[in-house]
Design a protein around this motif. Structure first.
Motif, PDB file in Angstrom:
ATOM      1  N   THR A   1      -1.839  30.790  -4.681  1.00  0.00           N
ATOM      2  CA  THR A   1      -0.950  31.845  -4.318  1.00  0.00           C
ATOM      3  C   THR A   1      -0.592  32.238  -2.635  1.00  0.00           C
ATOM      4  O   THR A   1      -2.508  32.004  -2.495  1.00  0.00           O
ATOM      5  CB  THR A   1      -1.037  32.814  -5.357  1.00  0.00           C
ATOM      6  N   LEU A   2      -0.232  32.969  -2.591  1.00  0.00           N
ATOM      7  CA  LEU A   2       0.116  33.596  -0.750  1.00  0.00           C
ATOM      8  C   LEU A   2      -1.197  34.621  -0.650  1.00  0.00           C
ATOM      9  O   LEU A   2      -2.109  35.162   0.011  1.00  0.00           O
ATOM     10  CB  LEU A   2       1.049  33.911  -0.519  1.00  0.00           C
ATOM     11  N   SER A   3      -1.322  35.754  -2.358  1.00  0.00           N
ATOM     12  CA  SER A   3      -2.243  36.406  -2.233  1.00  0.00           C
ATOM     13  C   SER A   3      -3.550  36.317  -2.547  1.00  0.00           C
ATOM     14  O   SER A   3      -4.438  36.856  -1.768  1.00  0.00           O
ATOM     15  CB  SER A   3      -1.665  37.184  -3.350  1.00  0.00           C
ATOM     16  N   ASN A   4      -4.008  35.330  -2.744  1.00  0.00           N
ATOM     17  CA  ASN A   4      -5.559  33.943  -2.715  1.00  0.00           C
ATOM     18  C   ASN A   4      -5.637  34.031  -1.788  1.00  0.00           C
ATOM     19  O   ASN A   4      -6.602  33.823  -1.113  1.00  0.00           O
ATOM     20  CB  ASN A   4      -5.380  33.254  -4.119  1.00  0.00           C
ATOM     21  N   ILE A   5      -4.824  33.508  -0.643  1.00  0.00           N
ATOM     22  CA  ILE A   5      -5.052  33.233   0.858  1.00  0.00           C
ATOM     23  C   ILE A   5      -5.436  34.154   1.359  1.00  0.00           C
ATOM     24  O   ILE A   5      -6.171  34.072   2.297  1.00  0.00           O
ATOM     25  CB  ILE A   5      -3.809  32.119   1.264  1.00  0.00           C
ATOM     26  N   LYS A   6      -4.783  34.976   0.794  1.00  0.00           N
ATOM     27  CA  LYS A   6      -4.901  36.237   1.624  1.00  0.00           C
ATOM     28  C   LYS A   6      -5.939  36.958   1.808  1.00  0.00           C
ATOM     29  O   LYS A   6      -7.024  37.445   2.762  1.00  0.00           O
ATOM     30  CB  LYS A   6      -3.960  37.846   1.306  1.00  0.00           C
ATOM     31  N   LYS A   7      -6.383  37.382   0.360  1.00  0.00           N
ATOM     32  CA  LYS A   7      -8.119  37.200   0.417  1.00  0.00           C
ATOM     33  C   LYS A   7      -8.797  35.810   0.605  1.00  0.00           C
ATOM     34  O   LYS A   7     -10.310  36.392   1.244  1.00  0.00           O
ATOM     35  CB  LYS A   7      -8.553  37.398  -1.625  1.00  0.00           C
ATOM     36  N   LEU A   8      -8.968  34.520   0.462  1.00  0.00           N
ATOM     37  CA  LEU A   8      -9.450  33.758   0.847  1.00  0.00           C
ATOM     38  C   LEU A   8      -9.843  34.431   3.393  1.00  0.00           C
ATOM     39  O   LEU A   8     -10.975  34.032   3.116  1.00  0.00           O
ATOM     40  CB  LEU A   8      -8.971  32.566   1.122  1.00  0.00           C
ATOM     41  N   ALA A   9      -9.290  34.830   3.642  1.00  0.00           N
ATOM     42  CA  ALA A   9      -8.368  34.777   5.082  1.00  0.00           C
ATOM     43  C   ALA A   9      -9.774  36.290   5.051  1.00  0.00           C
ATOM     44  O   ALA A   9     -10.470  36.106   6.116  1.00  0.00           O
ATOM     45  CB  ALA A   9      -7.390  35.054   5.130  1.00  0.00           C
ATOM     46  N   ASP A  10      -9.375  36.757   4.186  1.00  0.00           N
ATOM     47  CA  ASP A  10     -10.110  38.430   4.897  1.00  0.00           C
ATOM     48  C   ASP A  10     -10.855  37.700   4.683  1.00  0.00           C
ATOM     49  O   ASP A  10     -12.352  39.010   5.363  1.00  0.00           O
ATOM     50  CB  ASP A  10      -9.515  39.481   3.627  1.00  0.00           C
ATOM     51  N   ALA A  11     -11.868  37.515   3.122  1.00  0.00           N
ATOM     52  CA  ALA A  11     -13.418  37.012   3.051  1.00  0.00           C
ATOM     53  C   ALA A  11     -13.648  35.908   4.447  1.00  0.00           C
ATOM     54  O   ALA A  11     -15.578  36.253   4.088  1.00  0.00           O
ATOM     55  CB  ALA A  11     -13.852  36.107   1.811  1.00  0.00           C
ATOM     56  N   LEU A  12     -13.303  35.458   4.503  1.00  0.00           N
ATOM     57  CA  LEU A  12     -13.506  34.527   6.233  1.00  0.00           C
ATOM     58  C   LEU A  12     -13.682  35.581   7.260  1.00  0.00           C
ATOM     59  O   LEU A  12     -13.922  34.438   8.544  1.00  0.00           O
ATOM     60  CB  LEU A  12     -13.066  33.384   5.877  1.00  0.00           C
ATOM     61  N   GLN A  13     -13.069  36.364   7.316  1.00  0.00           N
ATOM     62  CA  GLN A  13     -12.811  37.475   8.666  1.00  0.00           C
ATOM     63  C   GLN A  13     -12.178  36.434   9.727  1.00  0.00           C
ATOM     64  O   GLN A  13     -12.055  36.626  10.647  1.00  0.00           O
ATOM     65  CB  GLN A  13     -14.337  37.723   9.280  1.00  0.00           C
ATOM     66  N   LEU A  14     -10.802  35.867   8.541  1.00  0.00           N
ATOM     67  CA  LEU A  14      -9.763  35.204   9.613  1.00  0.00           C
ATOM     68  C   LEU A  14      -8.630  35.640   9.254  1.00  0.00           C
ATOM     69  O   LEU A  14      -8.639  36.419   8.293  1.00  0.00           O
ATOM     70  CB  LEU A  14      -9.631  33.420   9.436  1.00  0.00           C
ATOM     71  N   ASN A  15      -7.676  35.526  10.461  1.00  0.00           N
ATOM     72  CA  ASN A  15      -6.168  36.187   9.776  1.00  0.00           C
ATOM     73  C   ASN A  15      -6.170  34.587   9.598  1.00  0.00           C
ATOM     74  O   ASN A  15      -6.031  33.662   9.449  1.00  0.00           O
ATOM     75  CB  ASN A  15      -4.973  36.111  11.421  1.00  0.00           C
ATOM     76  N   ILE A  16      -4.235  34.941   8.310  1.00  0.00           N
ATOM     77  CA  ILE A  16      -4.024  34.129   7.451  1.00  0.00           C
ATOM     78  C   ILE A  16      -3.476  32.315   8.259  1.00  0.00           C
ATOM     79  O   ILE A  16      -3.776  31.182   8.086  1.00  0.00           O
ATOM     80  CB  ILE A  16      -2.363  34.180   6.427  1.00  0.00           C
ATOM     81  N   LYS A  17      -3.177  33.133   9.729  1.00  0.00           N
ATOM     82  CA  LYS A  17      -2.588  32.305  10.465  1.00  0.00           C
ATOM     83  C   LYS A  17      -4.055  30.870  10.895  1.00  0.00           C
ATOM     84  O   LYS A  17      -3.422  29.608  11.337  1.00  0.00           O
ATOM     85  CB  LYS A  17      -1.435  32.630  11.712  1.00  0.00           C
ATOM     86  N   ASP A  18      -4.867  30.760  10.544  1.00  0.00           N
ATOM     87  CA  ASP A  18      -5.898  30.207  11.609  1.00  0.00           C
ATOM     88  C   ASP A  18      -6.149  29.529  10.570  1.00  0.00           C
ATOM     89  O   ASP A  18      -7.238  28.545  10.755  1.00  0.00           O
ATOM     90  CB  ASP A  18      -7.306  31.294  11.566  1.00  0.00           C
ATOM     91  N   LEU A  19      -5.774  29.421   9.019  1.00  0.00           N
ATOM     92  CA  LEU A  19      -6.266  28.647   7.833  1.00  0.00           C
ATOM     93  C   LEU A  19      -5.600  27.507   7.797  1.00  0.00           C
ATOM     94  O   LEU A  19      -6.151  26.924   7.053  1.00  0.00           O
ATOM     95  CB  LEU A  19      -5.755  29.489   6.948  1.00  0.00           C
TER      96      LEU A  19
END
Length: 48
Positions: A28-46
């Motif tokens: 889900t988009l909310s879990n993509i956000k959690k992963l991006a935050d955990a990796l210290q990245l912006n969502i678009k970087d993924l």
């Protein structure tokens, strides 16, 4: 970073991370956000 560490940082279960990597689960988009935050990245970087 291990799946366990990423899961811990993102507040997810480690098996869920593996399932995402193997394309066994849709994320889900909310879990993509959690992963991006955990990796210290912006969502678009993924997606680049």
């Amino acid at each position: 970073m291990s799946q366990e560490e990423l899961a811990f940082r993102a507040g997810m279960h480690r098996t869920y991370i593996g399932m995402i990597e193997r394309a066994e689960r849709n994320i889900t988009l909310s879990n993509i956000k959690k992963l991006a935050d955990a990796l210290q990245l912006n969502i678009k970087d993924l997606f680049e």
